[in-house]
Design an enzyme around this catalytic site. Structure first.
Site, PDB file in Angstrom:
ATOM      1  CD  GLU A 265      36.324  48.712  34.227  1.00 16.34           C
ATOM      2  OE1 GLU A 265      35.954  47.765  34.946  1.00 16.34           O
ATOM      3  OE2 GLU A 265      36.710  49.807  34.692  1.00 16.34           O
ATOM      4  CE  LYS A 322      38.544  44.352  38.261  1.00 16.30           C
ATOM      5  NZ  LYS A 322      37.589  45.446  38.553  1.00 16.30           N
ATOM      6  CB  CYS A 376      38.907  49.043  37.034  1.00 17.69           C
ATOM      7  SG  CYS A 376      38.139  50.213  38.192  1.00 17.69           S
TER       8      CYS A 376
END
Length: 499
Positions: A265, A322, A376
């Site tokens: 990430e 995301k 994440c």
């Protein structure tokens, strides 16, 4: 029995003892979580708290007991929250203990409500109320299911049941075993025999899962996981950013012939679309191997936390943004709404935080098949994995766990990723900035990994996907319906008795 006397005497103890014991019990229950991985201790702690619950006389007392127990549990489980405040300790360190206490105290309200209602419906109702509270914690206010009791079972045979009933169903089974242990030592009726048998079966299921992997068969392909190991306090330092980028390039160009390279990430030291210089260096280092990398992406004023696929020709062909963001970490709730009233400093639509992507989307990685990207925090939510329209060939998590410190946070995040693999019956590849980068099989076992806080790379052989699990089809709906119907039945029964 002496245990009965001990529980009866508990309410006669000084106030300090009555406050401290539930908190300490909660902390003992938290020892089931990584990195301690002591589910037996956790089970015993839950069994003891059933005993304490039997001594209270009012819903208020039960709610207080549940809150104190949960406070100890979440303070221990979430102590890693101190770490983000220590990135710039001179500014934020003073806030760390308050953040842990208030978040733990807020989450404890879910358990407190379950304990309070159980006093009305009978202690056994906690077997349904507490899992229902955990369902609420997983879904309400965008959800925060971190550290559920069931995650402490990921190393055991017990944890494999997640492929059938998911983590919330595991919560129910775990509490049933804890209640059976309590009944086995506290009663002398015929029910004790059943309680003893259930306890024995449950304790046997806590036996660790074999760490020796089964033969993988012919792998789908080889994936290189890059771990540049950029500490958070140095990650965006202009002097250190080239160091970490060059390190990732070095690992990318190392000897070997992977079919795909994955960077963690936000591993690109520039933001799209203004990163041509960095992308060119990545193309040269990869020498025709596709790369998935994490980066920040701008679209006008909007900022996205993205995973991007660079194909063999060096073209950026797929982007996943995301969609399950961290409240107050990546955006401020209701910020866009407040902007309508002239309060613009919190609006993600004006570049004051990240914007959410469209939702779960698959990424086509050619011969390797399709992957479900999880950035994440998204790997914490089983519902985000199930939300994909089609079943992927594997799960792919990119993350920056440097925020989580070096003790419990990264290990707990890995445990939850492992649970996602069990639930879906799918392998997972995981590239983490500071670790733990890993290949996880469909049983949640770590087949290969890089140690925490160590720079390097590993080439892993991707296993083939297994048949879809029951949980991958049903999600949490059956468990939610079962809990709701069970509690409704208990409530009707209690009403009839009271009338």
């Amino acid at each position: 029995m002496w245990l009965n006397k001990a529980f009866d005497q508990f309410k006669e103890q000084p106030r300090f003892v009555r406050l401290a014991v539930p908190i300490l019990l909660g902390m003992a229950a938290g020892l089931g979580q990584a990195p301690f991985d002591l589910p037996l201790i956790s089970l015993i702690a839950f069994a003891v708290v059933f005993g304490l619950l039997s001594t209270v006389e009012t819903a208020k007392q039960a709610g207080k007991l549940g809150w104190l127990f949960a406070l100890g549990y979440f303070c221990l489980t979430l102590q890693w929250l101190v770490s983000p405040f220590l990135v710039e300790p001179e500014k934020h360190a003073w806030m760390a203990p308050f953040a842990v206490f208030f978040l733990a105290g807020g989450l404890a309200l879910f358990w407190s409500a379950a304990f309070a209602v159980s006093q009305r419906l009978g202690n056994a109702s906690l077997l349904m109320l507490l899992p229902l509270a955990e369902l609420g914690r997983a879904y309400l206010f965008t959800g925060f299911p971190w550290g559920m009791p069931s995650y402490g079972l990921v190393n055991t045979w017990f944890g494999q049941a997640a492929s059938w009933i998911g983590p919330h169903g595991l919560n129910i089974l775990f509490l049933i075993i804890a209640f059976a242990v309590f009944k086995a030592v506290m009663t002398s009726s015929r029910a004790q025999i059943i309680a003893v048998l259930v306890s024995i079966l449950g304790l046997a299921a806590l036996w660790p899962l074999s760490e020796v992997p089964e033969p993988l068969g012919k792998p789908v392909g080889t994936i290189r996981l890059v771990q540049p190991n950029a500490p958070q306090h140095e990650k965006w330092d202009p002097l250190m950013m080239p160091v970490f980028f060059d390190r990732a390039l070095e690992f990318t160009s190392a000897e070997g012939s992977p079919d795909l390279i994955i960077w963690p990430e936000t591993s690109l030291p520039a933001s799209l679309p203004n990163a041509d210089w960095a992308l060119e260096e990545m193309r040269e280092a990869a020498e025709g191997t596709p790369i998935v990398f994490g980066t920040n992406r701008f679209d006008g004023y909007l900022i996205y936390n993205a995973a991007v696929f660079m194909d063999a020709e060096g073209q950026l062909t797929q982007t996943y943004d995301k969609h399950h963001l961290v409240p107050f970490g990546e955006y401020v709730p209701f910020g866009d709404m407040l902007a309508r009233f002239g309060i613009h400093g919190l609006a993600a639509s004006e570049g004051r935080g990240f914007s959410a992507g469209r939702g779960a989307e698959l990424m086509d990685l050619g011969p390797l098949g399709t992957a479900l990207p999880l950035i994440c925090y998204e790997a914490v939510f089983p519902q985000d994995v199930i939300a994909a329209r089609d079943r992927p060939a594997f799960l792919m998590q990119i993350t920056n766990d440097a925020w989580f410190g070096a003790f419990s946070g990264p290990h707990q995040h890995l445990a939850q990723a492992r649970m996602r693999a069990i639930e879906q019956g799918l392998p997972m590849v995981r590239a983490a900035n500071t670790g733990i980068s890993a290949l996880i099989d469909e049983k949640g076992r770590v087949l290969n990994a890089l140690p925490l806080n160590e720079a390097g790379f590993i080439d892993v052989s991707l296993p083939r996907p297994k048949p879809a699990t029951l949980y991958s089809h049903t999600g949490d709906l059956p468990v939610a319906l079962l809990l709701t119907l069970g509690l409704l039945t208990l409530w009707i029964k209690r009403r009839r008795i009271s009338n």
